[in-house]
Design an enzyme around this catalytic site. Sequence first.
Site, PDB file in Angstrom:
ATOM      1  CE1 TYR A 107      -4.477  -1.047   0.101  1.00 59.29           C
ATOM      2  CE2 TYR A 107      -3.280  -3.006   0.795  1.00 59.29           C
ATOM      3  CZ  TYR A 107      -4.431  -2.418   0.304  1.00 59.29           C
ATOM      4  OH  TYR A 107      -5.526  -3.184   0.008  1.00 59.29           O
ATOM      5  CD  GLU A 149      -6.769  -6.056   0.888  1.00 57.73           C
ATOM      6  OE1 GLU A 149      -5.541  -5.931   1.063  1.00 57.73           O
ATOM      7  OE2 GLU A 149      -7.424  -5.309   0.134  1.00 57.73           O
TER       8      GLU A 149
HETATM    9  C1  HEM Z   1      -6.375   2.161  -1.243  1.00 53.10           C
HETATM   10  C2  HEM Z   1      -5.680   1.444  -2.102  1.00 53.10           C
HETATM   11  C3  HEM Z   1      -6.272   0.614  -3.205  1.00 53.10           C
HETATM   12  C4  HEM Z   1      -7.459   0.762  -3.845  1.00 53.10           C
HETATM   13  C5  HEM Z   1      -8.517   1.822  -3.639  1.00 53.10           C
HETATM   14  C6  HEM Z   1      -7.552  -0.308  -4.817  1.00 53.10           C
HETATM   15  C7  HEM Z   1      -8.618  -0.482  -5.671  1.00 53.10           C
HETATM   16  C8  HEM Z   1      -8.763  -1.553  -6.532  1.00 53.10           C
HETATM   17  C9  HEM Z   1      -9.912  -1.791  -7.380  1.00 53.10           C
HETATM   18  C10 HEM Z   1     -11.142  -0.889  -7.461  1.00 53.10           C
HETATM   19  C11 HEM Z   1      -9.694  -2.931  -8.047  1.00 53.10           C
HETATM   20  C12 HEM Z   1     -10.641  -3.604  -9.050  1.00 53.10           C
HETATM   21  C13 HEM Z   1     -11.522  -4.578  -8.299  1.00 53.10           C
HETATM   22  C14 HEM Z   1     -12.470  -5.328  -9.220  1.00 53.10           C
HETATM   23  O1  HEM Z   1     -12.058  -6.308  -9.808  1.00 53.10           O
HETATM   24  O2  HEM Z   1     -13.612  -4.932  -9.345  1.00 53.10           O
HETATM   25  C15 HEM Z   1      -8.397  -3.422  -7.653  1.00 53.10           C
HETATM   26  C16 HEM Z   1      -7.787  -4.545  -8.165  1.00 53.10           C
HETATM   27  C17 HEM Z   1      -6.464  -4.827  -7.986  1.00 53.10           C
HETATM   28  N1  HEM Z   1      -5.605  -4.239  -7.098  1.00 53.10           N
HETATM   29 FE1  HEM Z   1      -6.028  -2.706  -5.886  1.00 53.10          FE
HETATM   30  N2  HEM Z   1      -6.415  -1.071  -4.755  1.00 53.10           N
HETATM   31  C18 HEM Z   1      -5.615  -0.540  -3.791  1.00 53.10           C
HETATM   32  C19 HEM Z   1      -4.384  -1.020  -3.402  1.00 53.10           C
HETATM   33  C20 HEM Z   1      -3.696  -2.010  -4.050  1.00 53.10           C
HETATM   34  C21 HEM Z   1      -2.364  -2.429  -3.725  1.00 53.10           C
HETATM   35  C22 HEM Z   1      -1.524  -1.906  -2.579  1.00 53.10           C
HETATM   36  C23 HEM Z   1      -2.010  -3.375  -4.623  1.00 53.10           C
HETATM   37  C24 HEM Z   1      -0.683  -4.091  -4.684  1.00 53.10           C
HETATM   38  C25 HEM Z   1       0.189  -3.885  -5.609  1.00 53.10           C
HETATM   39  C26 HEM Z   1      -3.160  -3.583  -5.497  1.00 53.10           C
HETATM   40  C27 HEM Z   1      -3.223  -4.497  -6.539  1.00 53.10           C
HETATM   41  C28 HEM Z   1      -4.367  -4.798  -7.239  1.00 53.10           C
HETATM   42  C29 HEM Z   1      -4.424  -5.808  -8.284  1.00 53.10           C
HETATM   43  C30 HEM Z   1      -3.255  -6.658  -8.765  1.00 53.10           C
HETATM   44  C31 HEM Z   1      -5.742  -5.820  -8.745  1.00 53.10           C
HETATM   45  C32 HEM Z   1      -6.318  -6.677  -9.882  1.00 53.10           C
HETATM   46  C33 HEM Z   1      -6.122  -5.896 -11.148  1.00 53.10           C
HETATM   47  C34 HEM Z   1      -6.750  -6.546 -12.350  1.00 53.10           C
HETATM   48  O3  HEM Z   1      -7.279  -7.644 -12.259  1.00 53.10           O
HETATM   49  O4  HEM Z   1      -6.707  -5.902 -13.407  1.00 53.10           O
HETATM   50  N3  HEM Z   1      -4.148  -2.739  -5.122  1.00 53.10           N
HETATM   51  N4  HEM Z   1      -7.857  -2.576  -6.731  1.00 53.10           N
END
Ligand code: HEM
Length: 411
Positions: A107, A149
Amino acid sequence: MSISLESPLSLLSARSEAVVKATAAVVAGHAEQITGRFYPRMFAEYPELLRVFNQGNQATGEQSQALAGAVVAYAVHLIDPDAPSFDHVMKRIAYKHVSLGIRPEQYTIVGHHLLAAVGEVLGDAVTPQVADAWGEVYWLFAAQLIAEEARLYLQAGVDPAHAVRRYRVVRRIEETADVISLVLEPVDGAELPEVRPGQYVSVFVDLPGGDRQPRQYTVSSTAFGTRLQITVRRVRGVNGAPDGRVSTYLHDSIKDGDLLDVSAPAGDFVVDPSEGPLLLASAGAGITTVLPIVEHIARTQPERTVIVAHADRTARDHALRDTVLHVARHIDSFTSYTWYETVDPADQRSRQGLMDLSQIPLPEDVQVFTCGPLPFMRHVRSTLLDKGVPPSHIRYEVFGPDLWAAQVAAG
Ligand code: HEM
Ligand SMILES: Cc1cc2nc3c(=O)[nH]c(=O)nc-3n(C[C@H](O)[C@H](O)[C@H](O)COP(=O)(O)OP(=O)(O)OC[C@H]3O[C@@H](n4cnc5c(N)ncnc54)[C@H](O)[C@@H]3O)c2cc1C
């Protein structure tokens, strides 16, 4: 113990609240530009993250839109006491993260690059006060996700540093010309994790050329007891876009005996045993969520009414159809409706065209689970709302980044 994901207004400091209120519209107006800068920045510094993020969703911009939409909706939720519940969005993201092994320390990386991208796009408008206020929004969001998580990892008994388990493909089933099922067994011989019907797993695939990529697949059956099944539709590129990388690889190359890295089951598209009759409305690959729910009801609540409604191109494209009907023989009250774009002249039961639920009799208190392309689910939802089904009774699953939830949550 379950914690409420609702964030009380007081979470945001009074000073930041005023700044966020004053700047929310401008940030929202530039949100996709910001996330569009954020990902390349972050991948340039941490190329290993390219193996965790779905590069298809990067190419289409869908992940960028989903992140922008979620951050804006979260900010609205913090400053508007009348904003719709954010629970569903928060849970969906947390489950997705857990299936990918996202860790708290990451994060800091995301926060650093996201806030730097805000500065790059908005330039001088980002005074230290504005930067602090949006930093606070980010870290409140992050803290809630990290907490949720941690709870999900604990519940599943998963160490985020080792979030996948190796499975062997024990059977490959050709379901239709474009759909295969893979029956998977844990290589370590230990028990299957608990799978709630409707949940998905992230499958990590090592592609030719050295790339590694995850994709989510619904656990389409657990009927085998010690094995779980996924069902994969081959994604073909349209209008010059490339064919889907992982689905094509699985279709063309995976055979019995091959190994895949698979996460613990995730997702909250799951049936509650205490609720009423079910309508499962699916289209195309969305059928993968129907079979496990029908199996589960047949096994645990055969007296519960189930209606399935499915739309597809033709009967030949309708995967898992016979299996669903076979399993459903154990359900006392089961009705099936099908719509095909092209109906075989000998088929007297299927309807022609797109799904139209307006004429379908529905029981009181029906609970709806819908899965398919977004336009299909929007249509299903509006027809059902017109029929008087309350919005809280309609659940949906998107087979990609959820571009809908944040819009709904933002009001
Ligand atoms: C406050 C911080 C964060 C927010 C608001 C956020 C938000 C999101 C959202 C909205 C999604 C799409 C969910 C869906 O499938 O509908 C997502 C997917 C994902 N997030 Fe985060 N995220 C955050 C932090 C992180 C962090 C720290 C990582 C680590 C590197 C991360 C890695 C991912 C990955 C790998 C996906 C899947 C992407 C994909 O399938 O294209 N996220 N996140
Ligand atoms: C919760 C969940 C459950 C799911 N369950 C299932 C399931 O049970 N069964 C199932 O079959 N699928 C399921 N999916 C979808 C699955 O995860 C994959 O998204 C799907 O298999 C496509 O992956 P791919 O690698 O083949 O395609 P990708 O390579 O990711 O491509 C996806 C799309 O992007 C387009 N694209 C890629 N690159 C570009 C580019 N450069 N320019 C323009 N367009 C581009 C492609 O043409 C394609 O249309 C689920 C998804 C989720 C989120």
